[in-house]
Design a protein around this motif. Structure first.
Motif, PDB file in Angstrom:
ATOM      1  N   ILE A   1      -5.644  -9.164 -21.969  1.00  0.00           N
ATOM      2  CA  ILE A   1      -4.967  -9.444 -22.763  1.00  0.00           C
ATOM      3  C   ILE A   1      -4.145  -7.929 -23.310  1.00  0.00           C
ATOM      4  O   ILE A   1      -3.990  -6.931 -22.622  1.00  0.00           O
ATOM      5  N   VAL A   2      -2.826  -8.294 -23.902  1.00  0.00           N
ATOM      6  CA  VAL A   2      -2.392  -6.731 -25.008  1.00  0.00           C
ATOM      7  C   VAL A   2      -2.621  -7.342 -26.446  1.00  0.00           C
ATOM      8  O   VAL A   2      -2.649  -7.971 -27.083  1.00  0.00           O
ATOM      9  N   PHE A   3      -2.716  -5.843 -26.517  1.00  0.00           N
ATOM     10  CA  PHE A   3      -2.760  -5.404 -28.437  1.00  0.00           C
ATOM     11  C   PHE A   3      -1.464  -5.288 -28.428  1.00  0.00           C
ATOM     12  O   PHE A   3      -0.820  -4.327 -28.203  1.00  0.00           O
ATOM     13  N   PRO A   4      -0.976  -5.628 -29.974  1.00  0.00           N
ATOM     14  CA  PRO A   4       0.174  -4.947 -30.379  1.00  0.00           C
ATOM     15  C   PRO A   4      -0.298  -3.961 -31.073  1.00  0.00           C
ATOM     16  O   PRO A   4      -1.107  -3.365 -31.549  1.00  0.00           O
ATOM     17  N   GLY A   5       0.805  -2.176 -30.527  1.00  0.00           N
ATOM     18  CA  GLY A   5       0.108  -1.045 -30.814  1.00  0.00           C
ATOM     19  C   GLY A   5       0.507  -0.358 -29.649  1.00  0.00           C
ATOM     20  O   GLY A   5       0.533   1.098 -29.379  1.00  0.00           O
ATOM     21  N   GLU A   6       0.226  -1.077 -27.931  1.00  0.00           N
ATOM     22  CA  GLU A   6      -0.562  -0.950 -27.125  1.00  0.00           C
ATOM     23  C   GLU A   6       1.193  -0.647 -25.769  1.00  0.00           C
ATOM     24  O   GLU A   6       1.924  -0.938 -26.257  1.00  0.00           O
ATOM     25  N   THR A   7       0.844   0.286 -25.205  1.00  0.00           N
ATOM     26  CA  THR A   7       1.854   0.186 -24.431  1.00  0.00           C
ATOM     27  C   THR A   7       1.642  -0.551 -22.899  1.00  0.00           C
ATOM     28  O   THR A   7       0.633  -0.162 -22.114  1.00  0.00           O
ATOM     29  N   LEU A   8       2.831  -0.675 -21.561  1.00  0.00           N
ATOM     30  CA  LEU A   8       2.786  -1.945 -20.592  1.00  0.00           C
ATOM     31  C   LEU A   8       3.460  -0.683 -19.855  1.00  0.00           C
ATOM     32  O   LEU A   8       4.014  -0.182 -19.856  1.00  0.00           O
ATOM     33  N   ARG A   9       2.517  -0.578 -19.215  1.00  0.00           N
ATOM     34  CA  ARG A   9       2.832   0.102 -17.422  1.00  0.00           C
ATOM     35  C   ARG A   9       3.058  -1.203 -16.312  1.00  0.00           C
ATOM     36  O   ARG A   9       1.955  -2.160 -16.063  1.00  0.00           O
TER      37      ARG A   9
ATOM     38  N   GLU B   1       0.654  -1.649   0.231  1.00  0.00           N
ATOM     39  CA  GLU B   1       0.248   0.187   0.393  1.00  0.00           C
ATOM     40  C   GLU B   1       0.799   0.867   0.091  1.00  0.00           C
ATOM     41  O   GLU B   1       0.782   2.307   1.203  1.00  0.00           O
ATOM     42  N   ARG B   2       1.903   1.824  -0.840  1.00  0.00           N
ATOM     43  CA  ARG B   2       2.600   2.719  -0.883  1.00  0.00           C
ATOM     44  C   ARG B   2       3.036   2.874  -2.495  1.00  0.00           C
ATOM     45  O   ARG B   2       2.103   1.441  -3.485  1.00  0.00           O
ATOM     46  N   ALA B   3       3.213   4.316  -3.339  1.00  0.00           N
ATOM     47  CA  ALA B   3       3.616   4.261  -4.564  1.00  0.00           C
ATOM     48  C   ALA B   3       4.650   3.051  -4.376  1.00  0.00           C
ATOM     49  O   ALA B   3       5.874   2.861  -4.042  1.00  0.00           O
ATOM     50  N   PRO B   4       4.338   2.559  -5.853  1.00  0.00           N
ATOM     51  CA  PRO B   4       6.032   1.882  -6.098  1.00  0.00           C
ATOM     52  C   PRO B   4       7.153   2.272  -6.663  1.00  0.00           C
ATOM     53  O   PRO B   4       7.485   3.727  -6.415  1.00  0.00           O
ATOM     54  N   ASP B   5       8.364   1.717  -6.185  1.00  0.00           N
ATOM     55  CA  ASP B   5       9.918   1.930  -6.130  1.00  0.00           C
ATOM     56  C   ASP B   5      10.339   2.498  -7.462  1.00  0.00           C
ATOM     57  O   ASP B   5      10.721   2.956  -7.820  1.00  0.00           O
ATOM     58  N   ARG B   6       9.649   1.897  -8.722  1.00  0.00           N
ATOM     59  CA  ARG B   6      10.210   1.892  -9.687  1.00  0.00           C
ATOM     60  C   ARG B   6       9.144   1.618 -11.099  1.00  0.00           C
ATOM     61  O   ARG B   6       8.365   0.376 -11.093  1.00  0.00           O
ATOM     62  N   THR B   7       8.814   2.342 -11.595  1.00  0.00           N
ATOM     63  CA  THR B   7       7.744   2.298 -12.898  1.00  0.00           C
ATOM     64  C   THR B   7       8.146   2.556 -14.103  1.00  0.00           C
ATOM     65  O   THR B   7       9.290   2.940 -14.791  1.00  0.00           O
ATOM     66  N   ALA B   8       7.975   1.343 -15.335  1.00  0.00           N
ATOM     67  CA  ALA B   8       8.986   1.652 -16.720  1.00  0.00           C
ATOM     68  C   ALA B   8       7.789   1.403 -17.916  1.00  0.00           C
ATOM     69  O   ALA B   8       6.841   0.556 -17.491  1.00  0.00           O
ATOM     70  N   LEU B   9       7.521   2.260 -18.738  1.00  0.00           N
ATOM     71  CA  LEU B   9       6.513   1.894 -20.040  1.00  0.00           C
ATOM     72  C   LEU B   9       7.292   1.441 -21.026  1.00  0.00           C
ATOM     73  O   LEU B   9       8.748   1.954 -21.379  1.00  0.00           O
ATOM     74  N   ARG B  10       6.675   0.232 -21.462  1.00  0.00           N
ATOM     75  CA  ARG B  10       7.518  -0.497 -22.854  1.00  0.00           C
ATOM     76  C   ARG B  10       6.414  -0.626 -24.092  1.00  0.00           C
ATOM     77  O   ARG B  10       5.115  -1.732 -24.323  1.00  0.00           O
ATOM     78  N   PRO B  11       6.777  -0.014 -24.792  1.00  0.00           N
ATOM     79  CA  PRO B  11       6.129  -0.112 -26.012  1.00  0.00           C
ATOM     80  C   PRO B  11       5.750  -1.319 -26.251  1.00  0.00           C
ATOM     81  O   PRO B  11       7.359  -1.738 -26.602  1.00  0.00           O
TER      82      PRO B  11
END
Length: 284
Positions: free
Chosen positions: A243-251, A163-173
């Motif tokens: 699911i994930v669609f190609p072209g989306e971004t993963l957080r 119950e706290r903010a994440p230590d790291r966040t990565a965006l992966r297209p």
């Protein structure tokens, strides 16, 4: 009944020889989006044979990644593949995976759980070479409509995020062609490439392989938390939540504690719809 849980669990282990080399490793890494920027020293560890290390999630595709398919043909298992979903995946490393190898894969079904309206088949693959054990893969296959046989419901794998903010966040297209590249590592399901087949399955367009998202996520954890050292990974497990669609971004959100990283993966463009849940990387 299509699933005879007792017969499946009691069935003899099935063994097969598998082999891989640097080309298989490089193709797998490229199918996860590795190699951008192409000359980045950190990325060359995934793409250049003279510097190559092996992301532990490669275990899911080594030898063509057919362990789960073999399990579905085991004695006591007779299911409609249209009702089958990949529910969860865990890889446990016994030592780092070499960039070239030959090994024996031994497959068993340690459990079949009764979830009421569905069954969960647990498939285990133990892989060893001449020097000893390499890795163990546990695959959970969710089969709709096959529960209600009076079996054990099985353990809960749910894990609460801090119950706290994440230590790291990565965006992966996720590039548009990534599923087409990833499927060359062995998963030829047309759901990930053929728009007409995808529509028959109820999707507007082809979707990304769950195990591709699985690999992308582990790479993000290794690169951002573990200093790029794949040998530090002890185990990696997840539940496929969407699911994930190609072209989306993963957080990819990461919470670090001693010896492990808890991870949440969502699709940015769909209001952070869940993709991977109950995800834990244990490390040394």
């Amino acid at each position: 009944m299509p699933i005879d849980a007792a017969k499946a669990v009691a069935s003899e282990p099935r063994s097969t020889s598998i082999a891989w080399d640097h080309k298989d490793i490089q193709l797998y890494h490229l199918g996860l989006g590795a190699g951008i920027p192409a000359t980045d020293p950190d990325e060359l560890r995934y793409t250049l044979e003279s510097k190559l290390h092996v992301l532990p999630s490669f275990a899911t595709v080594a030898g063509g990644g057919m362990a789960a398919a073999g399990g579905l043909s085991a004695p006591g298992i007779d299911v409609n593949l249209a009702h089958v979903l990949h529910g969860g995946q865990k890889v446990t490393l016994h030592r780092p995976i070499p960039a070239q190898g030959k090994a024996v894969q031994t497959s068993t079904i340690p459990a079949v759980y009764d979830k009421g309206k569905a069954a969960v088949i647990v498939m285990r693959s133990d892989v060893a070479d001449d020097e000893g054990p390499l890795w163990t893969c546990d695959t959970q296959i969710f089969v709709r409509g096959e529960g209600g046989f009076g079996g054990d419901r099985g353990p809960s794998t749910r894990s609460e995020l801090p119950e706290r903010a994440p230590d790291r966040t990565a965006l992966r297209p996720v590039r548009e062609e990534l599923a087409l590249l990833y499927r060359l590592s062995g998963d030829w399901n047309p759901l990930h490439a053929d728009p007409e087949f995808a529509k028959l399955a109820g999707f507007d367009k082809p979707i990304l392989h769950g195990l591709c998202t699985y690999g992308i996520t582990l790479k993000a954890v290794v690169d951002t938390v573990l200093g790029g050292d794949v040998s530090r990974v002890k185990s990696y497990g997840t539940r496929f939540a969407g699911i994930v669609f190609p072209g989306e971004t993963l957080r990819i959100r990461m919470w670090e504690t001693e010896g492990q990283v808890q991870v949440s993966v969502t699709a940015v463009e769909r209001e952070d719809a869940p993709v991977l849940a109950d995800t834990v990387v244990e490390f040394s």
